[in-house]
Design an enzyme around this catalytic site. Structure first.
Site, PDB file in Angstrom:
ATOM      1  N   HIS A 157       0.818  -1.211   0.000  1.00 26.43           N
ATOM      2  CA  HIS A 157       0.000   0.000   0.000  1.00 26.43           C
ATOM      3  C   HIS A 157       0.849   1.257   0.000  1.00 26.43           C
ATOM      4  O   HIS A 157       0.372   2.340   0.330  1.00 26.43           O
ATOM      5  CB  HIS A 157      -0.936  -0.001   1.212  1.00 26.43           C
ATOM      6  CG  HIS A 157      -1.630  -1.311   1.411  1.00 26.43           C
ATOM      7  ND1 HIS A 157      -1.155  -2.279   2.259  1.00 26.43           N
ATOM      8  CD2 HIS A 157      -2.726  -1.822   0.829  1.00 26.43           C
ATOM      9  CE1 HIS A 157      -1.942  -3.345   2.200  1.00 26.43           C
ATOM     10  NE2 HIS A 157      -2.897  -3.099   1.349  1.00 26.43           N
TER      11      HIS A 157
HETATM   12  S1  FES Z   1       1.752  -0.567   3.341  1.00 18.62           S
HETATM   13 FE1  FES Z   1       0.213  -2.023   3.713  1.00 18.62          FE
HETATM   14  S2  FES Z   1       1.320  -3.733   4.476  1.00 18.62           S
HETATM   15 FE2  FES Z   1       2.849  -2.227   4.140  1.00 18.62          FE
END
Ligand code: FES
Length: 198
Positions: A157
């Protein structure tokens, strides 16, 4: 970046790829010998001794402790020099959040480690548990800001961490990477999982 696991020795070998304008420059991390406890002791969370003598500046070794990847990174002088400059961009530059959980007292400093040269962190993102990728090469590259100084990118993410495992502001990951208990048995031997012997 790719990581391979040698199941016999439970040691990850990391290959960090630089993303330069003319293509990646790969540097293989040497296979570092480790003394490992028995499988039963490991399952119970035994400490792991690691020989760090062969890690060159800019390289990373990954070992397993309590079923988790622990990264040992030998930072270059240039990488260390960037750390204080990044404080305004970080969510928790002084490692004040959850200190008992994430940052032992001896790592509550500007480089988050006992010795500035060596970073020891659990390689698991504090968002949802992915393993971030090495992005040690500074400069503009995909998914990173143009003033990137080197660190880690969690591809899940988009959380980013600096070369001390500190998370940047306004990212999904709430906290810095965990510094596990660790201590130096000598200049070249590290124990992970204990911190009373230093
Ligand atoms: S940014 Fe979502 S698990 Fe690392």
């Amino acid at each position: 970046m790719s990581e391979q696991v040698d199941q016999g020795r439970r040691t990850w070998v990391a290959i960090a790829c630089g993303a330069g304008a003319v293509g990646g420059v790969a540097a293989a991390v040497p296979f570092v010998s480790t003394f490992q406890p028995s499988e039963r002791a490991r399952a119970a969370g035994a400490a792991v001794e690691v020989d760090i003598a062969a890690i060159k500046p800019g390289e990373k070794l990954t070992v397993e402790w309590r079923g988790k990847p622990v990264w040992i990174i030998r930072r270059t002088p240039e990488q260390l020099a960037e750390l204080p400059k990044l404080d305004p961009e970080l969510a928790d530059p002084k490692s004040l959040r959850k200190p008992d959980e994430l940052t032992p007292e001896y790592a509550r400093n500007g480089w988050r480690s006992r010795k500035p040269e060596f970073l020891v962190v659990v390689g698991i993102c504090t968002h949802l548990g992915c393993s971030p990728s090495d992005k040690f090469t500074a400069g503009p590259q995909a998914s990173l800001p143009n003033d990137w100084a080197g660190g880690f990118l969690c591809p899940c993410h988009g959380s980013t961490f600096d070369m001390a495992g500190r998370v940047f502001k306004n990212k999904p990951a709430p906290d810095n990477l965990e510094v596990p208990p660790h201590a130096y048995l000598s200049d070249t031997r590290l124990i992970i999982g204990e911190d009373k012997k230093a």
